[in-house]
Scaffold this motif. Structure first.
Motif, short mmCIF file in Angstrom:
data_model
loop_
_atom_site.label_atom_id
_atom_site.label_comp_id
_atom_site.label_asym_id
_atom_site.label_seq_id
_atom_site.Cartn_x
_atom_site.Cartn_y
_atom_site.Cartn_z
N ARG A 101 30.56 11.72 17.73
CA ARG A 101 30.53 13.18 17.60
C ARG A 101 31.93 13.77 17.67
O ARG A 101 32.20 14.84 17.11
CB ARG A 101 29.67 13.79 18.71
N SER A 102 32.85 13.05 18.34
CA SER A 102 34.23 13.54 18.44
C SER A 102 35.07 13.13 17.24
O SER A 102 36.28 13.37 17.21
CB SER A 102 34.88 12.98 19.72
N GLY A 103 34.44 12.47 16.28
CA GLY A 103 35.14 12.15 15.04
C GLY A 103 35.74 10.76 14.99
O GLY A 103 36.48 10.43 14.05
N ALA A 104 35.42 9.92 15.99
CA ALA A 104 35.94 8.54 15.97
C ALA A 104 35.12 7.68 15.00
O ALA A 104 33.96 7.98 14.72
CB ALA A 104 35.88 7.95 17.37
N ARG A 105 35.77 6.61 14.53
CA ARG A 105 35.03 5.60 13.75
C ARG A 105 34.68 4.49 14.74
O ARG A 105 35.56 3.74 15.18
CB ARG A 105 35.90 5.09 12.61
N VAL A 106 33.40 4.41 15.10
CA VAL A 106 32.99 3.58 16.23
C VAL A 106 32.46 2.22 15.77
O VAL A 106 31.57 2.16 14.91
CB VAL A 106 31.90 4.29 17.06
N THR A 107 32.99 1.16 16.37
CA THR A 107 32.39 -0.16 16.23
C THR A 107 31.70 -0.47 17.55
O THR A 107 32.32 -0.43 18.62
CB THR A 107 33.46 -1.24 15.93
N ALA A 108 30.39 -0.75 17.48
CA ALA A 108 29.58 -1.01 18.67
C ALA A 108 29.29 -2.50 18.76
O ALA A 108 28.89 -3.12 17.77
CB ALA A 108 28.27 -0.23 18.58
N VAL A 109 29.49 -3.06 19.96
CA VAL A 109 29.19 -4.49 20.17
C VAL A 109 27.90 -4.58 20.99
O VAL A 109 27.81 -3.99 22.08
CB VAL A 109 30.33 -5.20 20.94
N VAL A 110 26.91 -5.31 20.46
CA VAL A 110 25.64 -5.51 21.17
C VAL A 110 25.36 -7.01 21.24
O VAL A 110 25.97 -7.80 20.52
CB VAL A 110 24.47 -4.79 20.45
N GLY A 111 24.41 -7.40 22.11
CA GLY A 111 24.15 -8.82 22.33
C GLY A 111 23.35 -9.50 21.24
O GLY A 111 23.41 -10.72 21.09
#
Ligand SMILES: NC(=O)c1ccc[n+]([C@@H]2O[C@H](COP(=O)([O-])OP(=O)(O)OC[C@H]3O[C@@H](n4cnc5c(N)ncnc54)[C@H](OP(=O)(O)O)[C@@H]3O)[C@@H](O)[C@H]2O)c1
Length: 308
Positions: free
Chosen positions: A155-165
């Motif tokens: 929401r703050s405009g970042a390009r997010v990479t999420a790490v999940v198991g």
């Protein structure tokens, strides 16, 4: 009244027992607790705290009695609160500056997910502000802190990479704005200006290997319990990067708890923050707690206290 009591020598880590009513100080309101959430760190506290200790930090409910000094929400106000302990009870005493009022469209269950996890997500991300256009890597993204951090960063405009198991775990992030979801930090490509890291061990080693020069790795936990070797040479290709220790409770002034809780509540109310929760009766804490420690809870475990 009934409350959750620590029972480290009993058949389960906690039990629900009769305890005395809260005796509020002048700056504390009495809140009828409707829902609360369980944090991974609290599971560890059950083992080290004494028999009879009363846990509970994240609560949501209704103010029964305003603080005697006249500050804070009036009786009848729906609120979310951060307590030091003793929150998991039918009634709790809460400093009036550690709560925020809830609009009608924010449920007690959603609100109860916010104090520890939401403040941690919000305040860790501030280490990368402003986030607009930045690459942000979030480990443990399917967890309680992680799912909120993904949403706030996106929401703050970042390009997010999420790490999940696992791919199964990734489902909890559906529609929450991550640009990319990977099932191993090793699959995250390129460099990141901000990395939120709480898995520890090899995950932290990998995180240091992915931080941008002058970027920040915020270290806020060690869920794996594994150590991480550290050496100056690890920073050769990540020059002047910073490892930032983080403690949500002490990182900002006491008087910011209320405004930060209110900010999180406002984002839930306007639909831009959607806590991922699983709801239970409060008698289920031992079973759900074991699942949480075993990486079997996606998002945040919420418990309801029946209102009599
Ligand atoms: N410093 C502070 O102020 C602060 C505040 C709040 C929380 N914390 C800490 O931050 C961490 C995250 O809290 P949380 O409430 O989000 O916990 P959580 O809901 O249990 O989430 C932890 C996530 O970490 C991932 N993970 C990766 N490797 C793991 C491993 N070896 N063992 C366990 N989990 C692993 C899990 O994701 P997958 O299973 O999908 O991989 C899980 O979703 C915890 O260590 C907690 O104690 C610190």
């Amino acid at each position: 009244m009934l409350a959750v009591v620590n029972t480290p020598n009993g058949p389960a880590p906690v039990a629900i027992r009769e305890v005395p009513e809260p005796e509020p100080k002048a700056n504390e309101a009495v809140v009828a607790v409707h829902a609360f959430s369980l944090n991974r760190g609290e599971m560890r506290l059950f083992q080290v705290r004494h028999e009879g200790w009363r846990p509970g930090q994240d609560i949501a409910g209704v103010v029964l009695r305003q603080a005697a000094d006249g500050n804070g929400p009036a009786a009848g106000t729906r609120v979310v609160c951060l307590t030091d302990w003793e929150g998991w009870a039918e009634r709790a005493a809460v400093p009036s500056h550690r709560m925020a009022a809830l609009p009608d469209n924010v449920s007690f269950a959603d609100a109860a997910s916010l104090p520890v996890a939401g403040l941690t997500a919000l305040r860790t991300l501030r280490h990368g502000a402003p986030l607009l256009g930045k690459r942000v890597l979030i480990t443990g993204a399917a967890g309680g802190v992680g799912n909120l951090a993904v949403q706030l960063a996106a929401r703050s405009g970042a390009r997010v990479t999420a790490v999940v198991g696992s791919a199964e775990r990734a489902k909890v992030l559906d529609g929450l704005g991550a640009a990319e979801i990977v099932t191993s930090i090793d699959d995250a490509q390129g460099r990141y200006e901000l990395i939120l890291e709480a898995a520890g061990g090899p995950s932290l080693t990998a995180a240091i290997g992915k931080v941008e020069a002058k970027g920040v790795v915020v270290i806020y936990g060690n869920s794996s319990g594994e150590p991480t070797p550290l050496d100056f040479r690890m920073f050769g290709e990540h020059q002047n990067a910073r490892l930032q220790g983080f403690h949500y409770f002490t990182c900002e002034p006491e008087e910011k708890f209320g405004p930060d809780l209110a900010l999180l509540v406002s984002l839930v109310a306007d639909g831009s923050l959607k806590p991922r929760i699983v709801e239970h009766d409060w008698h289920d804490i031992p079973a759900v707690g074991a699942r949480l420690l075993g990486r079997g809870v996606a998002g945040k475990a919420i418990f309801h206290i029946p209102q009599t």
